[in-house]
Enzyme design. Sequence first.
Site, PDB file in Angstrom:
ATOM      1  N   ILE A  41      -5.040   0.160  13.650  1.00 14.54           N
ATOM      2  CA  ILE A  41      -3.709  -0.811  14.046  1.00 14.54           C
ATOM      3  C   ILE A  41      -2.472   0.024  14.432  1.00 14.54           C
ATOM      4  CG2 ILE A  41      -2.034  -2.244  13.139  1.00 14.54           C
ATOM      5  CD1 ILE A  41      -4.374  -3.610  11.600  1.00 14.54           C
ATOM      6  N   LYS A  94       0.820  -1.153  -0.130  1.00 15.49           N
ATOM      7  CA  LYS A  94      -0.228   0.050   0.045  1.00 15.49           C
ATOM      8  C   LYS A  94       0.995   1.387   0.030  1.00 15.49           C
ATOM      9  CE  LYS A  94      -3.061   2.506   3.017  1.00 15.49           C
ATOM     10  NZ  LYS A  94      -4.075   2.285   4.192  1.00 15.49           N
TER      11      LYS A  94
END
Lengths: 489, 513
Positions: B348, B79
């Site tokens: 996260i 990503k």
Amino acid sequence: MMRVVVAGRDAPLWLAASTIARALAPASVTVEAIELPPAMGPGDAYATLPPLEALHAQLRVDEDALLRLTQGAFTLGQNFADASGEVPAFLHPYGSFGAPIDGHDFFAYWLKARLHGLNVPLEDFSLTAAAARHGRLMLPDDDSERYGRCDYGYHLPALAYARVLKGIAAHHGVTVQAAETVTAERDADGRATALLLDGGRRVEGDLFVDATGPEALLIGGGRESWRSFFPADRVFSASGARFAAIPAYAEVRASAGGWTALYPSPTGRHVVHAWSSALTSDEDALGEAAAAFGVPLAAGVVRSSEPGRRPLAWEGNIVAIGEAACGFDPFHGVDLHAVQLGLINLLACFPASADYGAQRDEYNRVMQSSFERVRDFQSAHYALARWRGPFWDTARAAEVPAEVAQRIDLFRARGEIAPFEEESFAPDSWRTLFVGHGLVPESWLPAIDRTAPDEMKAQFRRMLGFVREQVLKAPTHDQVLATIAQRHG
Amino acid sequence: MAAAPFRIVIVGGGTAGWMCAAGLVRLLALTDYDLTLIESDAIGTVGVGEATLPHIKNFNDMLGIDEAQFLRDTRGTFKLGIEFVGWDRPGEAYVHPFGTFGEPWASVDFQHHWARAMLAGEAVGSLQEYSFAVAAAKAGAFELPNEDPKSIRSTYAYAYHFDATLYAHFLRGWATARGVKRIEGQVIDITRDPASGHVSTLRLESGAEIGGDLFVDCSGFRALLVGGTMGVGWHDWSEWLPCDRALAVPCASAAELTPFTRSTARRGGWQWRIPLQHRIGNGHVFSSAFCSEQEASDTLLANLDGPALGEPRLLRFQAGRRARAWEGNVVAIGLSSGFLEPLESTSIFLIQAAVVDLANLMPARGGGVDARLAAEFNRLFEVHCDRTRDFLVLHYAANRRHGEPLWDHVRNMTLPDSLAHKIALFRESAAAPDYKLGLFSRDSWLAVLEGQGVLPRSYNRLAERIPMAELVEKLAELRDYIRLNAVAMGSHAEFIAGYCDAGASGAGAMVAA
């Protein structure tokens, strides 16, 4: 085209004018300096902190020339000692301690070892502190960079330093008018339109910088007092004969009625003595100052100290720099650092257009926390001091800002330094201060317990050996100053 | 050192629970700490946090996890940022890249130079054109960053998309192999010490009693200990973040494996798209005040790359955080401590930051819980949550989707002062937030400010040290350089095939140093 008019005196005036001119002349900003009579005298010197070197570099100030022309000296830190010898001394070096082990800060390992009986003081792991103790000067090089930070400050006689900076300002295109008095002329909205000088002179501008000192002659207004954090309200400064060999650090001695700092340079030893008028008369205080170093003093001046911060350092189109914005306690000589903080932030927030309300808000927000973090370092010093005497009893009983209480709590519990934004002092500076004042943490960073004790000991031995070796290689302060004196001589 | 080991009990085994277990077992010495995790197979995990920020790599590296193996085992992909589609107004898109925009020239941050040329009427394009990560993302390209700081290919970082349930599963294997005790069971009763108010034991359905010195609440939205037992208050942020529902559904993969997360604004909220190796994770976050469940479901299912792999699953939440994450001897980590919608993949990261802070501030063996350490944990928790909140709110507040009730509402709401100031400062001078603690970096703020149509009226005058003609030339060169280098890079799909293809090995056991 934008006209900036800086009014002030001494080094802060010239630092302000030349920094703005140097950075913004290409952006069609002109700078005019209004020079008021100096507040500093022949006995005064600035003790500067390491970041000043970077500002000098921006201004194209040559270090050798600076030291030669001002008869200034290097300083590797400040040593805090007890005049009675009862409480052990500690040195705050302008360099770091030790090298990381297994990716963790050295300090946690030292702390753990100390709680297990290690008898080697923290400063033995600092190249800078060890050099200072051995009469050597440690300037950063490739070897030292690999180990840790080795920064330094200067002791600069105040009048000579202002003269050098005035030359720098002229070099960067600052125009100058000398004045005896200055006031701001304001329009109906309270914005300054011009400065009115003695002799009927009038100097127009778009933005005005007030570097006039605690009187804040342009911006005026009240201050939030920091008196409750700081016991000293009187300060005496003077100078005495020079040392035979010039120490590479400042010496600060605590006595029953206050403290005395000594900043060595080739011109002499500059002395600052601070006390509380509620506890000691001026006469007794001056006697104590003379006794602290046992040499005759000259060019003595007594001033008052009123620590406190103007709620808005920048109001309308007037920006207060240095003491005009915030007065600090004399501990640790932070005045020029405060000037520098204001200037760096002013360049970041310098009006981009005629409409600069958000930039002004940003400046005021950042300056408030920058000033408060410096104040916190000073406040912690008074709150934790162990020296005897009525002055220190008052200091210990003084209030501390909430952030200082938090930092002390965390250090006591874990030996860690709480991170804050806009912090001027490195974690190792805070550690020195806390450890030096006898604060013993109750535990250390748990993650370091995964490093084998033998590995830790081997690393310690390696570091101590390296420090010893580097210090022995380093020249004395006098040798370095002599080389500089001869270099263009 | 005669004292017994300090007993840490983690309640809940989702992403938060196992990240916490793995982080603590890595950072603490097991001679001093005893680590137990209680989880129940009967309780599902939320597990939608499939997109991450680059910091996750530091966490995995700290654990010593082999990246390729980890990506194979979690069906992970790379990503380079997040593409925001239609957030400013329909038909427009921008990327929030994990990388820098340009570089400082003459000691002045890049965006001032860009703003100066733009305001002078020069055809310098969007800031987006000065980010290598944006160019690579648009090209569908991926390679590991170059380590030479002079290379344009060093100016980005990367994160992962992965199956969060598989990640938790992995960390479970990793942590239990290193001494974390796992107990399967459901907590049915909690006993507190009457004097201190601290939690002393948990009783499980099986009748087992689990004692502990410190309890980490990773029970998700239920907030079993921090909310239920300790009753810590909640700061409700729905005034600024009105979305309170999400529908999540995976779908089959499409042809192109994009190296970015996509977030598409919808009438009543927004839709996420997270490409994994074997499927695409999708979801529609929406505000029940402005959008029905049916409408959200229809929108979601009508906008999938491939056939849905199951029925959409509904999640309910409220944006906000606990007043304190650490109360007594209970520490909340993960959804029990606060919820911010997954707009910027922050959940996260917030877990990771809390785990590291907890390890650093863990009470010492032989000592009790220490209020001074808890106070610092809570201070850092607030900084992390509040700064993240401001960044998320910016995406909503600065929009030009006129005529859609949700978007009209968020455009006109009163902003937190801290955010209103940041926006005003950027408009006035092109200065973007730059702080040390917490998310996000200056480049992230720049990406979203410009992307949401907030443009500077002026710039820092220091930029004028470079003559305009020279500046325009430098900008053109940089744009070309970025474009050429991005085109020369291999595709994301090729990189995965050569580096971490899950199809090749299947889900093996994670190998860690």
